[in-house]
Design a protein around this motif. Structure first.
Motif, mmCIF file in Angstrom:
data_model
loop_
_atom_site.group_PDB
_atom_site.id
_atom_site.type_symbol
_atom_site.label_atom_id
_atom_site.label_comp_id
_atom_site.label_asym_id
_atom_site.label_seq_id
_atom_site.Cartn_x
_atom_site.Cartn_y
_atom_site.Cartn_z
ATOM 1 N N SER A 233 0.832 -1.157 -0.002
ATOM 2 C CA SER A 233 -0.039 -0.237 0.061
ATOM 3 C C SER A 233 0.854 1.301 -0.139
ATOM 4 O O SER A 233 0.494 2.199 -0.722
ATOM 5 N N ASP A 234 2.073 1.204 0.847
ATOM 6 C CA ASP A 234 2.813 2.331 0.783
ATOM 7 C C ASP A 234 3.330 2.645 -0.538
ATOM 8 O O ASP A 234 3.230 3.866 -1.112
ATOM 9 N N LEU A 235 3.992 1.631 -0.926
ATOM 10 C CA LEU A 235 4.651 1.773 -2.481
ATOM 11 C C LEU A 235 3.859 2.448 -3.417
ATOM 12 O O LEU A 235 4.058 3.253 -4.064
ATOM 13 N N LEU A 236 2.605 1.663 -3.353
ATOM 14 C CA LEU A 236 1.571 1.970 -4.588
ATOM 15 C C LEU A 236 1.173 3.608 -4.480
ATOM 16 O O LEU A 236 0.718 4.230 -5.114
ATOM 17 N N GLN A 237 0.854 3.839 -3.014
ATOM 18 C CA GLN A 237 0.249 5.162 -2.747
ATOM 19 C C GLN A 237 1.312 6.254 -3.274
ATOM 20 O O GLN A 237 1.183 7.199 -3.560
ATOM 21 N N GLU A 238 2.659 5.936 -2.565
ATOM 22 C CA GLU A 238 3.795 6.986 -3.021
ATOM 23 C C GLU A 238 3.828 7.024 -4.764
ATOM 24 O O GLU A 238 4.023 8.182 -5.304
#
Lengths: 74, 570
Positions: free
Chosen positions: B141-146
């Motif tokens: 989730s972190d990677l894709l929202q970044e």
């Protein structure tokens, strides 16, 4: 009858969460509720020794009485 | 409205108009119909013929409170039947606003070829997943929202889903960086993994407003509905659901002798005092955590929490009743910090906490750990993400774990682990677990909420109660409504009718609505029948019918004839 009473959730600020009461023989649950100053409209569930009960049910010696607020399963 | 079909074999996406026959279906109802019409019922749940369907409820995106659940469905690798699980977060609301009735994932990508589906307004594309596979749901989730924007919604699987384990669920992000909303049940994460789909990213819609057939009718009903929830003694700002979260029922379930303890061998846990909602609230607030937060935009119930460790670092948001029961008392653990750690691990690996807690209980009964010993339990659980044989076994769920380890005391029905109510002391839930086309799933018809209607320890009236609750659950799951939001609708179905008629202009009466809700169950039961499920599948485990459960020393004794005739009145 000597009983243990426990109050849960929002009911407990009204009086200590766990108490020991001495009531007249054959006293109904309602007597305990009145003694504790509970508002019947705020009680969602009553159990005596883990069995669902009602205000008119009689208390027995050494029983455990619990009052719960309105709660929802999920 | 439209359907988005994604062909994982060809790596292609295509948009379709919604056929008229699907126009009045949403969420679970649409999933059931699509499964029956498009998925061979006897197909391999992890094979290319199964379809994974994401669908908002009929009220998704409308702005009605507590109505933004996202339904996810497929043929389940656990139950072998039709499955729907739903999650909060922003996905249901977002898809509804975009006018997307369903996203249907079809086929299966070549092994090791992971993709991310990106949906941007009226366009969609499959992108290579790059370095994301192998990550847990938090990092994903972190990677894709970044990469795609902090306001986007991410729907993802963790390592458990990538390994196609039966206990895998699907994680959905929420507002303001919120994680861990899960469509957890039935192994749907394994189906997503089998397709080669690591995640779906949906850009936040800008300026999208759903059309209303009669906006005034809708808005009046939606306002009344929200007000009724606010005024409800269970749900409003002074209600136990808001103050103590779903954990508000820990004490009551324990007192009633239905709280799963040490692999469902007792209904009363001596360490429950420190698992209660009252204690959770006290600890959370003392550490600077939060209670009364929302899982969906605009929800007035707000029953989530953010649970902190002793150093005021967030462990998990949110710690819920079912998790506390299955990863707590069921494993002999009475320390919320330990339960929260196990919860976080499950969330990250993308595991259903109910299925995994039950599987761990079975593994401990087989001697692979100790009840009450956090270290041995967390070591077992950590093996899921490591991909060891034992980890994969536990990640495959309670039934698989019991079968391989030679344990017959497996708390499951229709292939799926039981939630946090032992059916011997809450017999209405036993009827639901064993008869619902969804398998052992409290959200399919939870009798705890109706405990005053029928004696939970008795057998009388349980089948009628279960059927009533199963029909209500079908309504909730098809409209996108949270199950806690049911009281005003049950009291006054016209509220729901006005919202639906205001949104769509169908002119539905109570009979139309009732027929539609019943049809969901009929459709699922028919899919399951065609899939080969029989009376041998729809049953409570034998040991629960023979082995008395303390403290009430009761067995599950609802007559077989009652169990077999639940749907006669459907």
């Amino acid at each position: 009858v000597k009983i243990t009473v426990e109050l849960f959730g929002q009911l407990s600020p009204l009086s200590p969460r766990r108490q020991f009461l001495d009531l007249a023989d054959h006293a109904p649950v309602q007597d305990a509720a009145i003694l504790l100053g509970l508002n019947a409209d705020e009680i969602g569930l009553i159990t005596i020794n883990g069995v669902q009960s009602e205000m008119q049910d009689q208390l027995t010696s050494d029983c455990r009485l619990c009052f719960f607020p309105y709660i929802s399963g999920g | 409205m439209k359907l988005l079909r994604v062909d994982m074999n060809q790596s292609l996406v295509r948009w379709e108009s919604v056929p008229p026959v699907y126009e009045r279906l949403g969420g679970r109802a649409l999933i059931a119909r699509l499964l029956l019409e498009e998925v061979p019922p006897t197909c391999d749940a992890l094979g290319p013929k199964n379809k994974l369907i994401f669908s908002p409820g009929l009220l998704g995106g409308c702005g009605a409170t507590a109505a933004g659940r996202l339904s996810v469905g497929a043929k389940s690798p656990l139950t072998r039947g039709a499955k729907e699980a739903n999650a909060g977060g922003t996905a249901g609301d977002t898809l509804g606003k975009l006018g997307i009735k369903a996203v249907v994932i079809e086929g299966r990508a070549p092994k090791g070829n992971w993709s991310i589906l990106r949906i941007r307004g009226d366009s969609a594309e499959l992108l290579p997943a790059g370095d994301v596979p192998g990550s847990g749901t938090y990092r994903t989730s972190d990677l894709l929202q970044e990469r795609y924007g902090a306001a986007s919604t991410v729907i993802s699987i963790g390592q458990a889903g990538e390994m196609c384990l039966g206990g895998a669920g699907i994680c959905v992000t929420g507002e303001a960086g919120q994680r861990s909303n899960h469509a957890a049940r039935g192994g749907l994460g394994a189906v997503m993994g089998s397709k080669g789909l690591k995640a779906i990213v949906i850009d936040k819609p800008v300026g999208k407003v759903v059309p209303y057939a009669d906006e005034e009718l809708f808005r009046t009903a939606a306002r009344n509905f929200a007000q009724k929830l606010i005024n409800d003694p269970k749900l409003g700002t002074k209600g136990s659901q808001h103050l103590y979260g779903t954990a508000s029922i820990v004490a009551a379930v324990n007192e009633m002798g239905a709280f799963p303890t040490r692999n469902f061998s007792n209904g009363n846990f001596e360490g429950s005092e420190t698992l209660r909602g009252e204690y959770l609230r006290e600890v959370t607030l003392s550490r600077g955590g939060q209670v009364g937060t929302r899982c969906m935009p605009g929800c007035v119930i707000a029953c989530r929490n953010v649970y902190m460790d002793a150093n005021s670092k967030a462990i998990v948001g949110t710690l819920q009743f079912e998790t506390i029961a299955l990863l707590g008392s069921n494993l002999g653990l009475g320390d919320l910090d330990e339960v929260a750690q196990l919860n976080r691990m499950c969330n990250d690996f993308g595991l259903d906490t109910i299925e995994t807690g039950a599987a761990l209980g079975v593994a401990i009964e087989a001697g692979l750990g100790k009840f009450g010993d956090f270290e041995s339990i967390s070591r077992l659980l950590a093996q899921v993400s490591e991909g060891t044989i034992l980890g994969r076994l536990i990640g495959s769920g309670a039934v698989a774990t019991g079968r391989v380890l030679g344990i017959r005391r497996v708390p499951a029905a229709v292939g799926q682990a039981m939630p946090g109510y032992d059916p011997r002391s809450l017999k209405g839930n036993g009827v639901t677990y064993a008869t619902s086309p969804q398998g052992a799933d409290h959200t399919a018809g939870n009798a705890f909420g109706a405990r005053k209607e029928v004696n939970p320890l008795g057998t009388q009236g349980q089948k009628e109660l279960s059927l009533k609750l199963q029909i209500i659950a079908a309504m909730l799951d098809s409209t996108g409504l949270c199950l806690f939001a049911r009281p005003p609708i049950i009291a006054n179905p016209q509220l729901m009718l006005d919202m639906l008629n205001g949104r769509y202009g169908w002119g539905w009466a109570v009979e139309d609505y009732d027929r539609a809700n019943r049809e969901v169950l009929r459709t699922e039961l028919e899919f399951n029948r065609r899939a080969g499920l029989t009376a041998a599948d729809y049953r409570i485990p034998e040991y629960m019918c023979d082995e008395p459960l303390p403290p009430h020393n009761v067995t599950f004794d609802v007559p077989t004839s009652d169990m077999a005739s639940v749907f006669e009145a459907l």
